[in-house]
Design an enzyme around this catalytic site. Sequence first.
Site, short mmCIF file in Angstrom:
data_model
loop_
_atom_site.label_atom_id
_atom_site.label_comp_id
_atom_site.label_asym_id
_atom_site.label_seq_id
_atom_site.Cartn_x
_atom_site.Cartn_y
_atom_site.Cartn_z
N ASP A 1 44.41 35.57 46.33
CA ASP A 1 44.68 35.28 44.92
C ASP A 1 45.90 34.37 44.82
O ASP A 1 46.90 34.54 45.53
CB ASP A 1 44.93 36.60 44.16
CG ASP A 1 44.82 36.43 42.66
OD1 ASP A 1 43.86 36.94 42.08
OD2 ASP A 1 45.71 35.75 42.08
N ILE A 2 45.83 33.40 43.93
CA ILE A 2 46.90 32.42 43.78
C ILE A 2 48.15 33.05 43.16
O ILE A 2 49.26 32.53 43.29
CB ILE A 2 46.39 31.22 42.92
CG1 ILE A 2 47.17 29.97 43.20
CG2 ILE A 2 46.36 31.57 41.44
CD1 ILE A 2 46.51 28.72 42.65
N GLU B 1 39.37 36.99 33.41
CA GLU B 1 39.85 35.63 33.10
C GLU B 1 38.95 34.57 33.68
O GLU B 1 38.80 33.49 33.11
CB GLU B 1 41.27 35.44 33.64
CG GLU B 1 42.31 36.24 32.87
CD GLU B 1 43.69 36.19 33.52
OE1 GLU B 1 43.81 35.63 34.63
OE2 GLU B 1 44.62 36.75 32.92
N HIS C 1 34.12 38.72 40.68
CA HIS C 1 34.99 38.81 41.85
C HIS C 1 35.55 40.22 41.97
O HIS C 1 35.90 40.85 40.97
CB HIS C 1 36.13 37.77 41.79
CG HIS C 1 36.86 37.75 40.48
ND1 HIS C 1 36.34 37.16 39.35
CD2 HIS C 1 38.05 38.25 40.11
CE1 HIS C 1 37.19 37.29 38.35
NE2 HIS C 1 38.24 37.96 38.79
N HIS D 1 38.58 42.37 43.34
CA HIS D 1 39.98 42.28 43.79
C HIS D 1 40.19 43.33 44.88
O HIS D 1 39.88 44.51 44.67
CB HIS D 1 40.95 42.62 42.65
CG HIS D 1 40.96 41.64 41.50
ND1 HIS D 1 41.96 40.71 41.34
CD2 HIS D 1 40.12 41.46 40.46
CE1 HIS D 1 41.73 40.01 40.23
NE2 HIS D 1 40.61 40.45 39.67
P1 AMP Z 1 40.35 38.34 36.55
O1 AMP Z 1 41.41 38.60 35.51
O2 AMP Z 1 39.78 39.61 37.11
O3 AMP Z 1 39.30 37.38 36.03
O4 AMP Z 1 41.10 37.68 37.76
C1 AMP Z 1 41.15 36.30 37.98
C2 AMP Z 1 42.07 36.12 39.16
O5 AMP Z 1 41.84 34.84 39.70
C3 AMP Z 1 43.56 36.22 38.82
O6 AMP Z 1 44.15 37.25 39.60
C4 AMP Z 1 44.09 34.84 39.18
O7 AMP Z 1 45.40 34.87 39.72
C5 AMP Z 1 43.07 34.35 40.19
N1 AMP Z 1 42.93 32.91 40.33
C6 AMP Z 1 42.75 32.00 39.34
N2 AMP Z 1 42.64 30.77 39.84
C7 AMP Z 1 42.73 30.89 41.19
C8 AMP Z 1 42.69 29.96 42.27
N3 AMP Z 1 42.53 28.65 42.08
N4 AMP Z 1 42.83 30.44 43.54
C9 AMP Z 1 43.00 31.75 43.75
N5 AMP Z 1 43.04 32.69 42.78
C10 AMP Z 1 42.92 32.26 41.50
#
Ligand code: AMP
Length: 115
Positions: A29-30, A94, A99, A101
């Site tokens: 995760d970024i 988001e 996905h 986690h």
């Molecule tokens: P969610 O709220 O479950 O949709 O989680 C989306 C996750 O994607 C968040 O934890 C973000 O930090 C992560 N995220 C968004 N863009 C990227 C990216 N380019 N590379 C890695 N993680 C990302």
Amino acid sequence: MSTIFSKIIAGEIPADIVYQDELVTAFRDINPQAPTHILIVPNKEIATVNDLAAEDEQVAGRLLLVAKKLAAQEGIAEDGYRLMINCNQHGGQEVFHVHLHLLGGRPLGPMLMRR
Ligand code: AMP
């Protein structure tokens, strides 16, 4: 429209990919919320858990098995970890590409924010 995760899976934008097979891709995760924070993502674009179909059973199972493998690889299997999938607005989703986690490496506290 291709999601940001589809672009990562296709190698079009950079990510720290830790695992990839014919069904799923996992990358860090970024914006990590714990020392280990990995996202495990179906290679096929599925927007939310609500959109999983019967034909996705194998990929849905693969998400869990890869999480287990990566937890061991990260050295967090024994202490424990949390697996989480957010769905839609109340779930705090988001990125609309399913996905899982994988979070661990420290005690993670209560499962939900207190109201
Ligand atoms: P969610 O709220 O479950 O949709 O989680 C989306 C996750 O994607 C968040 O934890 C973000 O930090 C992560 N995220 C968004 N863009 C990227 C990216 N380019 N590379 C890695 N993680 C990302």
